[in-house]
Design a protein around this motif. Structure first.
Motif, mmCIF file in Angstrom:
data_model
loop_
_atom_site.group_PDB
_atom_site.id
_atom_site.type_symbol
_atom_site.label_atom_id
_atom_site.label_comp_id
_atom_site.label_asym_id
_atom_site.label_seq_id
_atom_site.Cartn_x
_atom_site.Cartn_y
_atom_site.Cartn_z
ATOM 1 N N GLU A 196 1.050 -0.934 0.317
ATOM 2 C CA GLU A 196 0.085 -0.210 -0.145
ATOM 3 C C GLU A 196 0.818 0.989 0.333
ATOM 4 N N GLU A 197 0.243 2.323 -0.030
ATOM 5 C CA GLU A 197 0.988 3.651 -0.866
ATOM 6 C C GLU A 197 0.679 4.001 1.147
ATOM 7 N N VAL A 198 1.750 3.695 1.987
ATOM 8 C CA VAL A 198 1.511 4.208 3.268
ATOM 9 C C VAL A 198 2.575 4.517 3.680
ATOM 10 N N MET A 199 2.946 6.349 3.969
ATOM 11 C CA MET A 199 4.090 6.862 4.008
ATOM 12 C C MET A 199 4.649 6.120 5.945
ATOM 13 N N LEU A 200 6.097 6.769 6.574
ATOM 14 C CA LEU A 200 6.747 5.896 7.078
ATOM 15 C C LEU A 200 6.964 7.692 8.004
ATOM 16 N N LEU A 201 6.843 7.281 9.460
ATOM 17 C CA LEU A 201 6.645 8.729 9.970
ATOM 18 C C LEU A 201 7.821 8.023 11.231
ATOM 19 N N PHE A 212 17.013 -2.422 12.224
ATOM 20 C CA PHE A 212 16.523 -1.417 12.942
ATOM 21 C C PHE A 212 15.258 -1.920 12.742
ATOM 22 N N VAL A 213 14.137 -0.321 12.942
ATOM 23 C CA VAL A 213 13.048 -0.645 12.888
ATOM 24 C C VAL A 213 11.890 0.787 12.707
ATOM 25 N N THR A 214 11.316 0.581 11.424
ATOM 26 C CA THR A 214 10.164 1.122 11.470
ATOM 27 C C THR A 214 8.758 1.372 11.513
ATOM 28 N N GLY A 215 7.863 2.598 12.194
ATOM 29 C CA GLY A 215 6.591 2.996 12.172
ATOM 30 C C GLY A 215 5.679 3.838 11.105
ATOM 31 N N ASP A 216 4.113 3.246 10.688
ATOM 32 C CA ASP A 216 4.283 3.380 9.956
ATOM 33 C C ASP A 216 3.253 5.056 10.496
ATOM 34 N N TYR A 217 2.379 5.234 9.012
ATOM 35 C CA TYR A 217 1.378 5.515 9.334
ATOM 36 C C TYR A 217 -0.198 4.949 9.234
ATOM 37 N N GLY A 218 -0.205 4.540 9.028
ATOM 38 C CA GLY A 218 -1.309 3.113 8.868
ATOM 39 C C GLY A 218 -2.096 3.203 7.179
ATOM 40 N N ASP A 219 -3.167 2.663 7.031
ATOM 41 C CA ASP A 219 -3.827 2.716 5.945
ATOM 42 C C ASP A 219 -5.285 3.182 6.368
ATOM 43 N N SER A 242 -0.865 -2.744 16.437
ATOM 44 C CA SER A 242 -1.711 -0.166 16.852
ATOM 45 C C SER A 242 -2.467 -0.659 15.359
ATOM 46 N N LYS A 243 -3.713 0.116 16.246
ATOM 47 C CA LYS A 243 -4.917 1.201 15.612
ATOM 48 C C LYS A 243 -4.369 2.341 14.919
ATOM 49 N N GLY A 244 -3.476 2.893 15.757
ATOM 50 C CA GLY A 244 -3.157 4.099 15.959
ATOM 51 C C GLY A 244 -1.685 4.501 14.854
ATOM 52 N N GLU A 245 -0.599 6.160 14.592
ATOM 53 C CA GLU A 245 0.566 5.646 13.152
ATOM 54 C C GLU A 245 1.004 6.059 15.113
ATOM 55 N N TYR A 246 2.717 5.275 14.046
ATOM 56 C CA TYR A 246 3.573 5.065 15.148
ATOM 57 C C TYR A 246 4.362 6.869 14.871
ATOM 58 N N ARG A 247 4.314 6.980 16.108
ATOM 59 C CA ARG A 247 4.977 8.709 15.349
ATOM 60 C C ARG A 247 6.019 8.643 15.835
ATOM 61 N N ARG A 257 14.613 -3.299 24.939
ATOM 62 C CA ARG A 257 13.672 -2.740 24.953
ATOM 63 C C ARG A 257 13.610 -1.406 24.244
ATOM 64 N N LEU A 258 12.302 -2.051 23.201
ATOM 65 C CA LEU A 258 12.386 -0.738 22.675
ATOM 66 C C LEU A 258 10.674 -0.030 23.160
ATOM 67 N N ALA A 259 10.435 1.602 22.582
ATOM 68 C CA ALA A 259 9.286 1.963 23.527
ATOM 69 C C ALA A 259 8.104 2.232 21.937
ATOM 70 N N THR A 260 7.848 2.561 22.033
ATOM 71 C CA THR A 260 6.467 3.133 20.870
ATOM 72 C C THR A 260 5.693 4.126 21.239
ATOM 73 N N ALA A 261 5.182 5.196 20.270
ATOM 74 C CA ALA A 261 4.029 6.051 20.605
ATOM 75 C C ALA A 261 3.276 5.562 19.890
ATOM 76 N N SER A 262 2.237 5.357 20.165
ATOM 77 C CA SER A 262 1.058 5.466 18.949
ATOM 78 C C SER A 262 -0.254 5.549 19.409
ATOM 79 N N ASP A 263 -1.899 4.573 19.465
ATOM 80 C CA ASP A 263 -2.422 4.526 20.749
ATOM 81 C C ASP A 263 -2.327 4.388 21.898
ATOM 82 N N ALA A 264 -1.157 4.163 21.875
ATOM 83 C CA ALA A 264 -1.114 2.996 23.334
ATOM 84 C C ALA A 264 0.938 3.562 23.306
ATOM 85 N N LEU A 265 1.309 3.001 25.227
ATOM 86 C CA LEU A 265 2.619 3.046 25.051
ATOM 87 C C LEU A 265 3.013 1.381 24.570
#
Length: 319
Positions: A196-201, A212-219, A242-247, A257-265
């Motif tokens: 899909e055409e989805v932006m990475l954030l 490395f690890v990447t998080g995207d905006y969501g479709d 995740s239901k929310g984008e990985y900012r 440990r990796l911490a991610t910010a999205s719809d939850a920590l």
């Protein structure tokens, strides 16, 4: 006719990418975009479109200093050795800059496009600073803020995040694709991360440099991907809970440990296994670990600053 149709399709996709880049980044909404913990663990920085960069003391969690910066602070990054912080801005009268916390000196970074920037990071020695801007430029500065070189991101209008390799002067940028560059600006690899055409954030090298690890905006189905890649940019694991984008996402000092910010920590291990999850009433945007790896700070869409433990349990809402 086929060539014209392909060109038209490319223009439409490029426009869609740029619209997606700013669609939820509402200019009028007051958002705390970003946070970072100082390398010595003594201070925390918070920024967004509140016209102020705020510095808090880790000791008492009270405001320590503040710097007026008009409009949006998109990302902040503390120097790995010095008491200085790099600040990326967009939609702002104030340029991206380096601020010395000891002297309060502010060095403006020249050469960035008028639209500003969202990607910023110090290299592993702290000798160089990369800024990746909203026009697809990648600019490298020295510690004094002098521009050393700049080059263009391949066929891209806007870079959302950049991260240096922890042991080499190789960097990753993310936008419509994942791109790896060497220090001279040579494109080493370009990867489309999903059909899909989805932006990475967001992007973060592991401390070892082996992946490395990447998080995207969501479709359109609100499916945002967290993806683990090896050093050769080959996909190791893709996670879609995740239901929310990985900012933003960040490793603790040990790299376990990796911490991610999205719809939850969420806190993950190095293999991509979910270790713990902390609920949030609104979308989290900024995230950072303290030096000891036992505390996490987040900033959010609704201006909440929360201190958590390493199990993603809330400790305190910081005023």
């Amino acid at each position: 006719m086929k060539i014209k149709n392909k060109l038209l399709k490319y223009i439409i996709l490029l426009t869609a990418f740029n619209n997606q880049l700013f669609s939820q980044d509402t200019i009028n909404k007051k958002i705390l975009w970003t946070t970072d913990w100082s390398s010595d663990g003594k201070f925390m920085a918070i920024g967004g479109n509140l016209d102020t960069l705020k510095i808090y003391s880790e000791k008492n969690l009270k405001s320590y200093k503040s710097f007026p910066i008009k409009s949006t602070i998109t990302r902040i990054k503390w120097h790995p050795l010095k008491n200085s912080i790099a600040v990326a801005t967009q939609l702002s009268e104030d340029k991206s800059c380096i601020i010395n916390l000891d002297t309060d000196e502010r060095i403006e970074l020249n050469g960035i496009s008028p639209g500003g920037a969202r990607g910023i990071d110090w290299n592993y020695t702290g000798e160089y600073l990369v800024v990746a801007d909203n026009d697809g430029q990648i600019l490298i500065y020295n510690m004094k803020g002098t521009l050393i070189r700049s080059f263009k991101n391949e066929n891209s209008k806007g870079v959302t995040a950049a991260d240096w390799h922890p042991k080499k002067n190789i960097l990753i940028t993310v936008s419509d694709k994942i791109r790896l560059f060497d220090f001279e600006g040579n494109l080493l690899k370009s990867i489309k991360h999903r059909p899909e055409e989805v932006m990475l954030l967001s992007v973060a090298w592991h401390k070892s440099g082996s992946f490395f690890v990447t998080g995207d905006y969501g479709d359109k189905q609100d499916k945002s991907l967290l993806q683990y890649w090896n050093e050769q940019a080959e996909l190791l694991r893709s996670i879609d809970i995740s239901k929310g984008e990985y900012r933003n996402l960040t490793w603790n000092t040990k790299g376990n440990r990796l911490a991610t910010a999205s719809d939850a920590l969420r806190v993950w291990n190095s293999k991509g296994k979910l270790i713990s999850e902390g609920n949030s009433k609104d979308y989290l945007w900024g995230v950072s670990w303290n030096k000891q790896g036992n505390r996490i700070i987040t900033s959010s869409l609704e201006q909440n600053i929360i201190l958590w433990n390493d199990k993603a349990e809330k400790i305190l809402l910081i005023e």
